[in-house]
Write a protein that holds these residues in place. Structure first.
Motif, mmCIF file in Angstrom:
data_model
loop_
_atom_site.group_PDB
_atom_site.id
_atom_site.type_symbol
_atom_site.label_atom_id
_atom_site.label_comp_id
_atom_site.label_asym_id
_atom_site.label_seq_id
_atom_site.Cartn_x
_atom_site.Cartn_y
_atom_site.Cartn_z
ATOM 1 N N ALA A 189 42.421 43.442 37.520
ATOM 2 C CA ALA A 189 43.579 43.188 38.445
ATOM 3 C C ALA A 189 43.316 42.102 39.631
ATOM 4 N N MET A 190 41.848 42.017 40.077
ATOM 5 C CA MET A 190 41.562 40.810 40.975
ATOM 6 C C MET A 190 41.548 39.428 40.282
ATOM 7 N N ASP A 195 43.573 34.312 39.571
ATOM 8 C CA ASP A 195 44.269 33.339 38.819
ATOM 9 C C ASP A 195 45.613 32.735 39.215
ATOM 10 N N HIS A 196 46.490 33.570 40.031
ATOM 11 C CA HIS A 196 47.834 33.163 40.593
ATOM 12 C C HIS A 196 47.574 32.305 41.614
ATOM 13 N N LEU A 197 46.669 32.765 42.600
ATOM 14 C CA LEU A 197 46.488 31.952 43.914
ATOM 15 C C LEU A 197 45.903 30.645 43.393
ATOM 16 N N HIS A 198 44.845 30.500 42.494
ATOM 17 C CA HIS A 198 44.110 29.283 42.315
ATOM 18 C C HIS A 198 45.039 28.627 41.587
ATOM 19 N N VAL A 218 33.972 48.245 47.063
ATOM 20 C CA VAL A 218 32.906 47.536 46.582
ATOM 21 C C VAL A 218 33.269 46.670 45.419
ATOM 22 N N ARG A 219 33.775 47.306 44.375
ATOM 23 C CA ARG A 219 34.085 46.712 43.135
ATOM 24 C C ARG A 219 35.321 45.489 43.379
ATOM 25 N N ARG A 220 36.077 45.499 44.144
ATOM 26 C CA ARG A 220 37.071 44.432 44.472
ATOM 27 C C ARG A 220 36.436 43.422 45.092
ATOM 28 N N THR A 226 32.715 37.110 42.060
ATOM 29 C CA THR A 226 32.499 36.802 40.728
ATOM 30 C C THR A 226 33.887 35.782 40.318
ATOM 31 N N GLU A 227 34.965 36.102 40.483
ATOM 32 C CA GLU A 227 36.258 35.355 40.047
ATOM 33 C C GLU A 227 36.048 34.050 40.820
ATOM 34 N N ALA A 228 35.876 34.050 42.000
ATOM 35 C CA ALA A 228 35.847 32.517 42.920
ATOM 36 C C ALA A 228 34.710 31.772 42.374
ATOM 37 N N ALA A 229 33.542 32.418 42.100
ATOM 38 C CA ALA A 229 32.372 31.665 41.526
ATOM 39 C C ALA A 229 32.770 30.824 40.188
#
Length: 363
Positions: A189-190, A195-198, A218-220, A226-229
């Protein structure tokens, strides 16, 4: 005050012995099908209901399951998630003629005390456990009490499905230790949100998160990092700040981050209430949404759809989540082994609150 009908009343009107009534109402052999049907018809006409205390003393099921919320009470009144979750739970339990015993407490210690009391008093046959924590004491306690339970909202990595877990409303079994669980894929989900914002061009994104002790918070937060990196964005560009899920703290956090020398161009809120509060703060500060600030809400609701501009949000079947949990608990109470069920994957619904940032802000 009207007197409750008793087994003696049923026996008198049906013209049978009290033992025959007991056999018929408890599905035991010893009476014919015609007599059983007549006794049950008379019991229904008289409005007879089993005495839960007596059933508990005899070792029979209580006909109730429990749900305890250890959340600040002021955060529950306006949050749609729990209303939808309980709606789905109640839909299944009502059809099964099973009662829901609900209690709100201040903290996990108080929640554990409720479980001990319910177990000692045989008030419930099992429990639904929400808000899994890091270092959570509840699973061990419930195993010690041998109280059937379903945890709602654990992590759902892809490996779970490969191990035999059931997506959606399927009825398969999967290894789950001694407790069942209904799991959500917060990581995917994150990833949709990032993906959308980037893709729109945002590089400074702040996640207004919920309570820091909750496992899904914590997971989010970990998934965001992770997704940012993966997109080459560092912690100075993409980060999380924690709140208590309330509109007040959501608004306060929004004010703080928007007052920074290099404020974010996009905000991701962990619930709809904080997202609406954040949108109101932006309007008060004269920051147009989405002209200078994009907003995403984790959970969709009527609030997201009636706010102007309408908020981009993650859409998921929260009532369905509750139905899965209740179905799983009833299955365990009926004799099935503990299992894992995977909730339906949320989908991002882009609306008017997200757009590319002004060109000069992401240079």
């Amino acid at each position: 005050m009207a007197r409750r009908p008793t087994i003696k009343d049923i026996a008198r009107q049906a013209g049978v012995s009290e033992s025959a009534v007991s056999f018929a109402l408890n599905d035991r052999p010893g009476v014919s099908q015609d007599t059983r049907a007549r006794i049950r018809r008379v019991a229904e006409e008289l409005g007879w209901q089993p005495n839960s205390a007596a059933r508990a003393l005899s070792g029979e099921r209580s006909g109730a399951v429990g749900l305890v919320l250890a959340r600040p009470a002021h955060t529950l009144g306006v949050e749609s998630f729990f209303l939808q979750l309980v709606s789905g739970i109640q839909e299944v339990l009502s059809a099964a003629r099973t009662a829901l015993l609900f209690q709100v407490v201040e903290d996990i210690e108080a929640e554990c005390a409720v479980y001990r009391r319910w177990w000692a008093e045989r008030r419930v046959d099992g429990v639904l456990v929400v808000d899994p924590r890091t270092n959570d004491p509840r699973p061990a306690l419930l195993e010690q009490l041998a109280l059937p339970a379903v945890t709602i909202g654990e992590a759902a990595p892809t490996d779970d499905i490969g191990a035999g877990a059931v997506a959606g409303s399927g009825a398969g079994r999967a290894p789950a230790g001694t407790l069942s669980s209904v799991r959500a894929d917060d990581a995917r989900a994150m990833a949709q949100v990032l993906d959308h914002l980037h893709a729109l061009g945002h590089r400074r994104i702040t996640h207004i998160a919920g309570l820091p002790g909750l496992a899904h918070t914590v997971r989010r937060m970990e998934s965001l990092r992770t997704e940012a990196a993966r997109r080459g964005l560092g912690p100075d560009q993409v980060r999380s700040v924690v709140t208590d899920y309330s509109d007040a703290e959501g608004a306060a956090a929004t004010r703080r981050v928007l007052a920074e020398p290099l404020p974010p161009t996009a905000l991701v809120y962990d619930n709809d209430v904080m997202a609406v509060a954040g949108s109101a703060v932006a309007a008060e500060l004269g920051i147009p949404v989405p002209g200078r600030l994009s907003i995403v809400a984790w959970d969709d609701s009527a609030l997201c759809r009636v706010t102007h501009p309408r908020l981009t949000a993650l859409v998921r079947d929260t009532a369905g989540f509750g139905r899965l949990a209740a179905e799983e608990l009833l299955a365990v109470l009926a004799g099935s082994p503990p299992g894992i069920r995977i909730s339906e994957q949320p989908r991002l619904e882009p609306r008017e609150s997200t757009a590319p940032p002004p060109a000069h802000t992401e240079s």
